[in-house]
Design a protein around this motif. Structure first.
Motif, mmCIF file in Angstrom:
data_model
loop_
_atom_site.group_PDB
_atom_site.id
_atom_site.type_symbol
_atom_site.label_atom_id
_atom_site.label_comp_id
_atom_site.label_asym_id
_atom_site.label_seq_id
_atom_site.Cartn_x
_atom_site.Cartn_y
_atom_site.Cartn_z
ATOM 1 N N ALA A 84 11.230 -6.146 0.207
ATOM 2 C CA ALA A 84 10.156 -5.213 0.568
ATOM 3 C C ALA A 84 8.885 -5.527 -0.215
ATOM 4 C CB ALA A 84 10.602 -3.776 0.319
ATOM 5 N N LEU A 85 9.031 -5.811 -1.490
ATOM 6 C CA LEU A 85 7.899 -6.171 -2.338
ATOM 7 C C LEU A 85 7.207 -7.431 -1.813
ATOM 8 C CD1 LEU A 85 6.349 -5.776 -5.081
ATOM 9 C CD2 LEU A 85 8.082 -7.257 -6.084
ATOM 10 N N ASN A 86 7.990 -8.443 -1.472
ATOM 11 C CA ASN A 86 7.433 -9.721 -1.029
ATOM 12 C C ASN A 86 6.943 -9.713 0.410
ATOM 13 O OD1 ASN A 86 7.615 -11.584 -3.362
ATOM 14 N ND2 ASN A 86 9.728 -10.865 -3.302
ATOM 15 N N GLN A 87 7.362 -8.712 1.179
ATOM 16 C CA GLN A 87 6.881 -8.584 2.564
ATOM 17 C C GLN A 87 5.780 -7.529 2.686
ATOM 18 O OE1 GLN A 87 10.218 -7.890 5.210
ATOM 19 N NE2 GLN A 87 11.418 -9.465 4.196
ATOM 20 N N ASN A 88 5.328 -7.032 1.539
ATOM 21 C CA ASN A 88 4.282 -6.006 1.501
ATOM 22 C C ASN A 88 4.653 -4.758 2.297
ATOM 23 O OD1 ASN A 88 2.465 -7.488 -0.169
ATOM 24 N ND2 ASN A 88 1.978 -8.756 1.613
ATOM 25 N N LEU A 89 5.937 -4.383 2.217
ATOM 26 C CA LEU A 89 6.381 -3.150 2.850
ATOM 27 C C LEU A 89 6.067 -1.986 1.913
ATOM 28 C CD1 LEU A 89 9.839 -4.328 4.258
ATOM 29 C CD2 LEU A 89 7.580 -4.416 5.358
ATOM 30 N N ASP A 90 6.246 -0.781 2.396
ATOM 31 C CA ASP A 90 5.946 0.412 1.619
ATOM 32 C C ASP A 90 6.997 0.589 0.524
ATOM 33 O OD1 ASP A 90 5.650 3.050 0.665
ATOM 34 O OD2 ASP A 90 4.808 3.705 2.582
ATOM 35 N N LEU A 91 6.626 0.278 -0.718
ATOM 36 C CA LEU A 91 7.569 0.335 -1.840
ATOM 37 C C LEU A 91 7.944 1.765 -2.209
ATOM 38 C CD1 LEU A 91 6.203 -2.516 -4.120
ATOM 39 C CD2 LEU A 91 8.015 -2.589 -2.404
ATOM 40 N N ALA A 92 7.053 2.714 -1.969
ATOM 41 C CA ALA A 92 7.396 4.112 -2.227
ATOM 42 C C ALA A 92 8.550 4.528 -1.326
ATOM 43 C CB ALA A 92 6.183 5.006 -2.009
ATOM 44 N N LYS A 93 8.495 4.099 -0.081
ATOM 45 C CA LYS A 93 9.591 4.397 0.843
ATOM 46 C C LYS A 93 10.850 3.643 0.443
ATOM 47 C CE LYS A 93 6.921 5.715 4.889
ATOM 48 N NZ LYS A 93 6.660 5.477 6.308
ATOM 49 N N ALA A 94 10.723 2.354 0.160
ATOM 50 C CA ALA A 94 11.898 1.554 -0.208
ATOM 51 C C ALA A 94 12.626 2.169 -1.404
ATOM 52 C CB ALA A 94 11.493 0.110 -0.501
ATOM 53 N N SER A 95 11.870 2.678 -2.352
ATOM 54 C CA SER A 95 12.495 3.257 -3.542
ATOM 55 C C SER A 95 13.206 4.576 -3.245
ATOM 56 C CB SER A 95 11.454 3.479 -4.644
ATOM 57 O OG SER A 95 10.576 4.540 -4.301
ATOM 58 N N GLN A 96 12.879 5.192 -2.128
ATOM 59 C CA GLN A 96 13.451 6.492 -1.779
ATOM 60 C C GLN A 96 14.634 6.407 -0.806
ATOM 61 O OE1 GLN A 96 12.482 9.631 -3.057
ATOM 62 N NE2 GLN A 96 11.616 8.179 -4.495
ATOM 63 N N VAL A 97 14.964 5.226 -0.330
ATOM 64 C CA VAL A 97 16.034 5.104 0.656
ATOM 65 C C VAL A 97 17.348 5.744 0.195
ATOM 66 C CG1 VAL A 97 17.507 3.486 1.927
ATOM 67 C CG2 VAL A 97 15.033 3.141 1.875
ATOM 68 N N PRO A 98 17.791 5.541 -1.046
ATOM 69 C CA PRO A 98 19.057 6.168 -1.434
ATOM 70 C C PRO A 98 19.062 7.703 -1.328
ATOM 71 C CG PRO A 98 18.523 4.419 -2.961
ATOM 72 C CD PRO A 98 17.310 4.628 -2.091
#
Length: 175
Positions: A84-98
């Motif tokens: 996600a970091l390397n694809q410039n995805l939304d890191l706030a969302k990625a961190s909240q998936v769990p």
């Protein structure tokens, strides 16, 4: 948790690109290399999966992370956050998936994709006609088929990693 299967040494031509890309050789690669034919087939399929583009990358990343959170694969969470970091995805969302059910950051579609990922991961699966129909209406047939196979692929990866004792390697800090 300790590795339950020893690491095997990858040939230099396989090891060096991984080190260049990730900073080290991922433990799943080292463990699978105990069976080179299996490891090569897994790598080939993984490479093919990475080329699929009918579904948005963030939806697939969140789906894989939802599978990983459900089965307890910290390595999968780690590497997908790195992706996600390397694809410039939304890191706030990625961190909240769990904790996607409690988080306010996700769209309705993202929530349905993670619900679908969890329903596919349940044993037995708990995918409903209604959920499938909603996703079909939003994504279309090609994307729903891709998402389903992608989630299906995430399941054995996450389950094999946890069974082998593979845990997070800190890729979010890799070069």
């Amino acid at each position: 948790m300790a590795l339950r299967v020893p690491k095997a040494e990858l040939p230099a031509e396989l090891r060096e690109p991984l080190i260049k890309q990730l900073g080290s050789v991922p433990e799943p690669n080292e463990v699978l290399w105990n069976n080179p034919k299996l490891a090569e087939a897994n790598q080939e399929f993984s490479a093919q999966v990475a080329t699929w583009d009918a579904v948005d990358a963030s939806l697939k990343t969140f789906a894989h992370m939802a599978v990983a959170a459900q089965v307890g694969c910290s390595w999968c969470l780690d590497i997908n956050y790195f992706a996600a970091l390397n694809q410039n995805l939304d890191l706030a969302k990625a961190s909240q998936v769990p904790r996607w059910r409690e988080s306010e950051v996700f769209t309705p579609l993202e929530r349905e994709v993670m619900e679908y990922a969890e329903a596919m991961t349940n044993t037995p699966t708990t995918v409903t006609d209604e959920l499938s129909a909603r996703l079909l209406g939003q994504l279309g047939p090609a994307a729903l088929v891709e998402l389903t196979v992608f989630i299906g692929f995430a399941n054995p990866a996450a389950r094999c990693n946890t069974a082998h004792g593979i845990t997070s390697e800190g890729y979010v800090r890799a070069p």
